[in-house]
Design an enzyme around this catalytic site. Structure first.
Site, PDB file in Angstrom:
ATOM      1  N   GLN A  28      -1.529  -6.396   8.384  1.00 21.12           N
ATOM      2  CA  GLN A  28      -2.914  -6.015   8.653  1.00 21.12           C
ATOM      3  C   GLN A  28      -3.915  -6.725   7.761  1.00 21.12           C
ATOM      4  OE1 GLN A  28      -0.293  -3.956   7.923  1.00 21.12           O
ATOM      5  NE2 GLN A  28      -0.604  -1.908   8.770  1.00 21.12           N
ATOM      6  N   THR A  82       8.807 -10.640  14.851  1.00 24.69           N
ATOM      7  CA  THR A  82       9.280  -9.510  15.645  1.00 24.69           C
ATOM      8  C   THR A  82       8.534  -9.468  16.977  1.00 24.69           C
ATOM      9  OG1 THR A  82       7.704  -7.996  14.579  1.00 24.69           O
ATOM     10  CG2 THR A  82       9.890  -8.193  13.584  1.00 24.69           C
ATOM     11  N   SER A 113       0.820  -1.217   0.000  1.00 26.38           N
ATOM     12  CA  SER A 113       0.000   0.000   0.000  1.00 26.38           C
ATOM     13  C   SER A 113       0.849   1.260   0.000  1.00 26.38           C
ATOM     14  CB  SER A 113      -0.906   0.007   1.237  1.00 26.38           C
ATOM     15  OG  SER A 113      -0.120   0.006   2.421  1.00 26.38           O
ATOM     16  N   ASN A 118       4.661 -10.001  13.142  1.00 27.08           N
ATOM     17  CA  ASN A 118       4.953  -9.720  14.543  1.00 27.08           C
ATOM     18  C   ASN A 118       4.371 -10.841  15.400  1.00 27.08           C
ATOM     19  OD1 ASN A 118       2.190  -9.124  15.060  1.00 27.08           O
ATOM     20  ND2 ASN A 118       2.489  -6.951  14.623  1.00 27.08           N
ATOM     21  N   ASP A 175       7.881  -1.676   9.176  1.00 24.32           N
ATOM     22  CA  ASP A 175       8.293  -1.496   7.787  1.00 24.32           C
ATOM     23  C   ASP A 175       9.790  -1.194   7.703  1.00 24.32           C
ATOM     24  OD1 ASP A 175       5.657  -1.862   6.894  1.00 24.32           O
ATOM     25  OD2 ASP A 175       5.193   0.253   7.200  1.00 24.32           O
ATOM     26  N   SER A 222     -18.647  15.395  17.867  1.00 29.53           N
ATOM     27  CA  SER A 222     -17.710  16.161  17.051  1.00 29.53           C
ATOM     28  C   SER A 222     -16.570  16.610  17.952  1.00 29.53           C
ATOM     29  CB  SER A 222     -18.404  17.377  16.426  1.00 29.53           C
ATOM     30  OG  SER A 222     -17.488  18.157  15.718  1.00 29.53           O
ATOM     31  N   PHE A 246     -10.357   4.279   8.152  1.00 24.90           N
ATOM     32  CA  PHE A 246      -9.443   3.967   7.046  1.00 24.90           C
ATOM     33  C   PHE A 246     -10.236   3.773   5.759  1.00 24.90           C
ATOM     34  CE2 PHE A 246      -7.027   0.960   4.381  1.00 24.90           C
ATOM     35  CZ  PHE A 246      -5.868   1.704   4.216  1.00 24.90           C
ATOM     36  N   GLY A 257       1.831   4.053   4.261  1.00 32.31           N
ATOM     37  CA  GLY A 257       1.564   2.848   3.497  1.00 32.31           C
ATOM     38  C   GLY A 257       2.779   1.933   3.560  1.00 32.31           C
ATOM     39  N   ASP A 310      -1.581   9.456   5.898  1.00 36.27           N
ATOM     40  CA  ASP A 310      -2.053   9.358   7.275  1.00 36.27           C
ATOM     41  C   ASP A 310      -2.324  10.770   7.788  1.00 36.27           C
ATOM     42  OD1 ASP A 310      -1.664   6.613   7.224  1.00 36.27           O
ATOM     43  OD2 ASP A 310       0.356   6.742   8.044  1.00 36.27           O
TER      44      ASP A 310
END
Length: 311
Positions: free
Chosen positions: A168, A219, A8, A191, A252, A36, A116, A48, A12
């Protein structure tokens, strides 16, 4: 020969709410929730998995190729890649879509509410790794599920060794699909939580999953990492970070270290130690692509942690 980084690319948008969500969410009113939050602080980061991995490979001196899909709003990200010297020959712009985006609001207790939007990421199957000549190594990291499965098959058909990095995407891939990916991959990295989830979904133990690939890397955050290879489990220590600022993108950065070591033909202890160094450098910086160490800085961090230079 190139490292193909499939995954991806995303924006963000990170906002800070100067209060606590619990002060505004009334349990007895959950059924008619309408809130709100004023967020006077906001920053937009380039992110990404593919973007982050390629960014860190570039810091190491590699020249990776990103294989990803973005939307009509990709111009700022394209400018960012150009400034970094990262090629975007295989970053496909999907007309009529947005680049994948995460909208993250954090309160004073570090609780987060995230929305997302996958956008162009769901068209990642439009890219074909088989159409990209000269690949020596690849990684299939989180992306649209159809694209991930297509890239796995494409690498396998082309005889290109690759790392399977489900991340993910684990919840949306079936146990059967995960086993197929493991069987075709040369390496896998997850992980510790993802390792347990993948074990549950496939019905295989860690040792059994490790037997499907040449190496399985798990990890463990601050406890380092484990590399299951040749029937052994190598323990890679964590590297002490200068600060704990933001864990976003640390995995990453670690994967970039793995890919660099694999591309150089290093042994696993050396490869794992470089990956640990990259994760420690990243966590000291806010945002996944704002740390700017030179290659010499990285080598010095490695020497400081392990008593020798990596190259």
């Amino acid at each position: 020969m190139s490292i193909l980084v499939c995954g991806s690319m995303a924006y963000d948008s990170i906002m800070v709410f100067h209060d606590r969500f619990k002060n505004h969410i009334l349990p007895e009113q959950i059924h008619i929730l309408n809130l709100s939050f004023l967020v006077p602080e906001m920053r937009r980061e380039f992110g990404g998995c593919a973007g982050n991995i390629a960014y860190n490979l570039r810091l190491l001196g590699a020249d990776p190729l990103i294989v990803a899909t973005v939307g009509d709003d990709a111009a700022p990200y394209f400018k960012h890649l150009d400034e970094l010297g990262l090629r975007r020959n295989h970053v496909r712009q999907v007309e009529g879509s947005f680049t994948a985006q995460a909208f993250i609001t954090t309160d004073l207790d570090d609780n987060q509410i995230t929305a997302f939007h996958p956008g162009a990421m769901m068209h990642s199957q439009l890219n074909r790794v088989a159409d990209i000549p000269g690949a020596s190594l690849g990684i299939v990291s989180p992306d649209g599920p159809e694209g991930m499965l297509a890239h796995v098959e494409g690498f396998a058909a082309g005889g290109v060794p690759f790392v399977f990095d489900p991340g993910q995407a684990l919840p949306i891939l079936s146990g059967e699909q995960l086993l197929r990916c493991l069987k075709l991959a040369r390496y896998c990295t997850v992980n510790d939580y993802e390792a347990r989830l993948m074990s549950e979904k496939t019905g295989r133990s860690i040792a059994e999953m490790a037997a499907e690939v040449k190496a399985l890397v798990v990890t463990l955050g601050g406890d380092g990492s484990q590399i299951y290879v040749d029937g052994e489990c190598l323990q890679i220590p964590a590297v002490k970070a200068d600060a704990i600022a933001d864990p976003t993108g640390c995995g990453d950065a670690y994967r970039a270290g793995l890919l660099y070591g694999l591309a150089q033909g290093w042994d696993w202890p050396r490869t794992g130690r470089l990956a640990a160094v990259m994760g420690a450098i990243k966590i000291a910086s806010r945002g996944p692509q704002n740390h700017r160490p030179s290659r010499e800085d990285i080598a010095e961090r490695y020497r400081s942690a392990f008593g020798e230079l990596p190259w």
